[in-house]
Every structure is written in structure tokens, then in C-alpha cells.
Design a protein around this motif. Structure first.
Motif, short mmCIF file in Angstrom:
data_model
loop_
_atom_site.label_atom_id
_atom_site.label_comp_id
_atom_site.label_asym_id
_atom_site.label_seq_id
_atom_site.Cartn_x
_atom_site.Cartn_y
_atom_site.Cartn_z
N GLU A 1 -32.29 24.21 -3.02
CA GLU A 1 -32.02 23.10 -2.11
C GLU A 1 -32.78 23.32 -0.81
OE1 GLU A 1 -28.13 20.99 0.02
OE2 GLU A 1 -27.86 22.80 -1.18
N TYR B 1 -34.00 20.28 -4.60
CA TYR B 1 -32.92 19.32 -4.39
C TYR B 1 -32.65 19.15 -2.91
CZ TYR B 1 -31.95 19.68 -9.35
OH TYR B 1 -32.07 19.64 -10.72
N LEU C 1 -33.38 14.75 -6.19
CA LEU C 1 -34.32 15.69 -6.76
C LEU C 1 -35.72 15.31 -6.29
CD1 LEU C 1 -34.93 17.98 -8.86
CD2 LEU C 1 -35.24 16.14 -10.53
#
Length: 177
Positions: A97, A133, A170
Motif C-alpha cells: 500500500e 494499493y 489498485l
């Protein structure tokens, strides 16, 4: 001869920004950023008490960097601290992330886009990732617009206990320019 990998992430540079591994003297900047009510709102988190943030900051030096848990930087523009960035494994899905937070006075000037592009380059070039992400508040139109420009794909909505919605997205790393 074997070399020991560095315990801090590599410094990064974009056109206008320096991503610098945190130093002990950066603590007050970090705390001020994450005590800012508007920043916390857009990050989808409650304000954390200052002593807890200071403990969290110290953990960067006792746990995060020494154990190579994830990459975290202070973001600087012309010598001024303007925000925070991270690239780390996420518990939400199997992947990494990207996290970015900027002081409000630097919003609307393209810095957010520049930070995300710098993080994307790091994820692709230094970590070998093909995708990353992000978690974006459903009301955060500026960040959602950036996601659209990055050809991000909506994965799912995450609904908090208080009913707030965060969009998991994404981002493909095929073009990190």
C-alpha cells in the motif's frame, strides 16, 4: 564479501521533492502533521493523542527501520517539511500500500501527484512490484481524481464502524512516469 543492507529506505527525489528517511530531529514535524484535524479527516483516521504519536515516531527508529518493516519518509520541498509517505505491505490484501499525507497548505499544487509518482517509481524500481494499493476516503475527490489519472481500479469499499466509506484501489505500475 557480503554487505549489510541499509536499515533505512533509500532517499528519493522527484522534480520538486526530497523523500528523506526520518531523523530524530524530525519528530515535531511528524507529530504536527498527524495532529492536524483536516489531515486526519482525509486520511480516514481519528486524531491520535500527541504522546501516542511520539511513541509511534520513536518506533520508526526502534522497529520500523532496524527490522525493515516498511519504507517511510519525510517529504521536503525547498527545505520545508510538507508531509509523510510510506510504502508497506498491507493487511487488507496480499500486496503493498502507498500512503501519503501532506500539510493542507501544500494541497492543490501538484505535490500529492508528485509524491504518489515518486512512491510508484520506488515500488517498481526498488521493490520490483507490478501493482500497489491505496485506501482513499470516498469523499476525497482530489485523491480519487488522481486515482483515475493513474488508471487505478476500484477493488472494494471498506466501511468503518462509524459508517465512513474508504475505497480500496489498485494501481498498476506499468507507467511510473
Amino acid at each position: 564479501m557480503t554487505t549489510t543492507p541499509p536499515t533505512t529506505p533509500p532517499p528519493l527525489r522527484t522534480e520538486r521533492l526530497d523523500f528523506t528517511p526520518y531523523r530524530p530531529e524530525d519528530e515535531d514535524h511528524f507529530v504536527a502533521l498527524l495532529r492536524n484535524e483536516v489531515v486526519c479527516r482525509w486520511m480516514g483516521q481519528d486524531q491520535v493523542p500527541e504522546p501516542d504519536l511520539r511513541t509511534l515516531y520513536k518506533a520508526i527508529f526502534t522497529d520500523v527501520y532496524p527490522q525493515r518493516l516498511f519504507d517511510a519518509w519525510g517529504i521536503w520541498h525547498e527545505g520545508a517539511y510538507i508531509g509523510h509517505a510510506e510504502c508497506k505491505k498491507t493487511g487488507n490484501v496480499d500486496g503493498h500500500e502507498l500512503i501519503a499525507a501532506l500539510l493542507p497548505e501544500y494541497w492543490g499544487k501538484g505535490f500529492g501527484t508528485e509524491v504518489v509518482h515518486g512512491l510508484m517509481r520506488h515500488a517498481a524500481d526498488n521493490l520490483g512490484l507490478k501493482e500497489v494499493y491505496g485506501m482513499v476516503g470516498a469523499e476525497n475527490e482530489a485523491s480519487l481524481a488522481l486515482c483515475r489519472r493513474l488508471n487505478a481500479r476500484h477493488v472494494r469499499d471498506v466501511v468503518g464502524e462509524d459508517g465512513t466509506v474508504t475505497k480500496m484501489i489498485l494501481i498498476p505500475l506499468t507507467d511510473t512516469a
